[in-house]
Design a protein around this motif. Structure first.
Motif, short mmCIF file in Angstrom:
data_model
loop_
_atom_site.label_atom_id
_atom_site.label_comp_id
_atom_site.label_asym_id
_atom_site.label_seq_id
_atom_site.Cartn_x
_atom_site.Cartn_y
_atom_site.Cartn_z
N LEU A 1 79.70 84.58 40.89
CA LEU A 1 78.35 84.77 40.12
C LEU A 1 78.12 86.48 40.06
O LEU A 1 77.51 87.08 40.90
N GLY B 1 73.63 92.12 53.72
CA GLY B 1 73.40 91.85 55.24
C GLY B 1 74.80 91.46 56.05
O GLY B 1 75.03 91.94 57.07
N VAL B 2 75.64 90.91 55.19
CA VAL B 2 76.93 90.43 55.66
C VAL B 2 77.96 91.65 56.03
O VAL B 2 78.62 91.72 57.19
N ARG C 1 74.10 86.46 36.84
CA ARG C 1 74.01 85.74 37.80
C ARG C 1 73.46 84.47 37.64
O ARG C 1 73.84 83.44 37.95
N PRO D 1 73.12 86.30 57.10
CA PRO D 1 74.44 86.90 57.19
C PRO D 1 75.09 86.51 58.41
O PRO D 1 76.32 86.20 58.42
N LEU E 1 79.46 83.30 48.19
CA LEU E 1 79.40 84.41 49.38
C LEU E 1 80.59 84.00 50.02
O LEU E 1 81.30 84.83 50.65
N ARG F 1 76.84 89.82 39.19
CA ARG F 1 75.46 90.25 39.30
C ARG F 1 74.80 90.31 37.90
O ARG F 1 73.66 90.25 37.57
N ARG F 2 75.40 90.76 36.63
CA ARG F 2 74.77 91.00 35.51
C ARG F 2 74.31 89.83 34.75
O ARG F 2 73.28 89.73 34.07
N ARG G 1 63.89 78.06 45.26
CA ARG G 1 65.34 78.15 44.92
C ARG G 1 65.92 77.00 44.32
O ARG G 1 66.82 76.30 45.03
N LEU H 1 75.12 80.88 37.62
CA LEU H 1 74.70 79.90 38.64
C LEU H 1 74.41 78.59 37.94
O LEU H 1 74.73 77.30 38.63
N VAL I 1 75.18 79.30 45.78
CA VAL I 1 75.49 80.86 46.50
C VAL I 1 76.34 80.87 47.57
O VAL I 1 76.89 81.84 47.61
N LEU J 1 72.14 89.19 50.93
CA LEU J 1 72.94 88.39 51.85
C LEU J 1 74.16 89.21 51.73
O LEU J 1 74.75 89.62 52.93
N ILE K 1 70.76 87.40 46.52
CA ILE K 1 72.29 87.15 46.96
C ILE K 1 72.82 88.69 47.48
O ILE K 1 73.57 88.84 47.88
N LEU L 1 70.08 80.56 54.77
CA LEU L 1 71.25 81.09 54.95
C LEU L 1 71.15 82.48 55.15
O LEU L 1 70.35 83.28 54.16
#
Lengths: 313, 87
Positions: A269, B48-49, A274, A186, A239, A271-272, A216, A278, A235, B45, B42, A184
């Motif tokens: 998700l 990156g995007v 995550r 960009p 995104l 970030r604090r 993972r 998940l 994930v 990514l 994450i 996975l």
């Protein structure tokens, strides 16, 4: 859908090479389903007798289902055993062949609940998270039946080389709806976001841990024991920032029944926290997968040690 | 180059919602992931995007060089200006 035993599912090479698969497609078209079904039992018997680790995997899985059902005072339906499980796998494979070869006889496959998918024919794209329970290949057949429904399936490049090579000659149009993805990155995220923006959908399987990124994965309770599930699909869901649905497709009395369950819109998700978010998502997925396994135990097509796949245990 | 680094820091803050971090606080040479800002894969990514979209650079999903390009703001700026020069 893959049959074989072994350590990690992806270490198991697909049984039968490219020529074998080509031969199968050609004979299916030539001889039709009847002959194939007649051949199914000897073939299944062969696999049953030689596929020791697959047999063990099926046994362990069915035992887990039985134990889980017993907790609710229920028992396995009659006729559920390892051999019939392998037969179900063979039948699923035939359906898959039929669909890929474009030789889908209306009589042998019927789609209940097609209207469920109708709601996805206009508007923005969504992410479907499926599994190796039931037969998701029928989505392609749906795609052909329902105008305006375009589903792109994400497949791992490494593990389906044989299928991909055969498809190139047998059914190039099927290949178009497959997006090969190895990692996975960009580029992949952007490609998929563009497809979603154009109203196309993306489907990914949520029950196989990547070979390359075994670390993972997150363990979630599944039929009484924690099993590893891949983080990747979830994930990806976060995104893509799109509505996420769980997708199940069961064969009930010869009919394929699609069920779609809203999962998140979108999956966030933060970030604090995550890791925890998940994990919650994966636990929810595992719960729904388990529910479907209890509903139709023999449509589970993960013939490897599902609970031990991530580590060396 | 300095301007590009500043731009990238702002992008990083915006994309990852690093509300409590300012452009001045980010060291161009400091590692972005793991230690330093403590970003994870994450975040990588997402960044990156954003970088791919904004600067139209090709980013390989799984190569060691990509990991180096995204190692720090300085590396990233060098990578982007290098890619632009190559066009």
């Amino acid at each position: 859908m893959k049959f074989g035993g072994g350590l990690h599912w992806a270490h198991v090479s697909e049984r039968g090479g490219v020529w074998g698969l080509r031969f199968m497609f050609a004979s299916y078209r030539l001889l039709g389903r009847g002959v194939f079904t007649a051949l199914l039992y000897p073939v299944v018997a062969y696999f049953y007798l030689t596929g020791r680790s697959a047999r063990h995997a099926s046994h362990d899985y069915l035992t887990a289902v039985r134990t889980r059902l017993a907790r609710e005072g229920r028992s396995l339906p009659p006729g559920v055993n390892v051999f019939q499980h392998v037969v179900a796998f063979g039948n699923g494979l035939l359906d898959k062949l039929a669909m890929w070869a474009g030789a889908l006889p209306a009589s042998s496959l019927e789609f209940a609940d097609a209207p469920v998918l109708q709601q996805f024919t206009n508007g923005r794209g969504v992410l479907f998270i499926g599994s190796h329970h039931g037969n998701l290949e029928v989505l392609r057949a749906f795609g052909e039946q329902i105008q305006g429904l375009k589903v792109n399936t994400l497949v791992s490049t490494r593990n389906s080389q044989n299928w991909i090579r055969v498809l190139k000659t047998v059914s190039p149009q099927m290949l178009q709806s497959m997006i090969q993805i190895d990692s996975l990155g960009p580029e992949a995220v952007i490609t998929l976001r563009d497809k979603l923006a154009a109203g196309e959908h993306v489907a990914i399987l949520g029950d196989r841990v990547s070979v390359k990124h075994k670390e993972r994965s997150i363990r979630a309770p599944f039929l009484g024991k924690p099993a590893p599930f891949p983080e990747g699909p979830f994930v990806l869901a976060s995104l893509l920032e799109c509505p996420v649905y769980l997708l199940f497709c069961l064969k009930i009395n010869g009919k394929y029944r699609v069920s779609v369950e809203p999962f998140a819109d979108p999956l966030v998700l933060p970030r604090r926290e995550r890791r925890a978010a998940l994990e919650r998502a994966i636990v929810r997925y595992a719960e729904r997968l388990e529910a479907h396994c209890l509903l139709a135990p023999m449509q589970w097509f993960n013939f490897f040690d599902f609970w031990g796949q991530a580590g060396g245990d | 180059m300095h301007e590009l680094e500043r731009e990238l820091k702002q992008l990083l803050i915006d994309v990852l919602n690093l509300e409590d971090v300012s452009v001045e606080q980010i060291d161009s040479q400091a590692p972005l992931f793991g230690e330093g800002l403590g970003l994870d894969s994450i975040d990588a990514l997402e960044l990156g995007v954003a970088v791919r979209k904004r600067y139209d650079v090709k980013i390989d999903a799984d190569s060691q060089t990509t990991r180096e390009h995204f190692g720090s703001i300085a590396n990233l700026a060098r990578f982007i200006s290098g890619s632009r020069a190559a066009l």
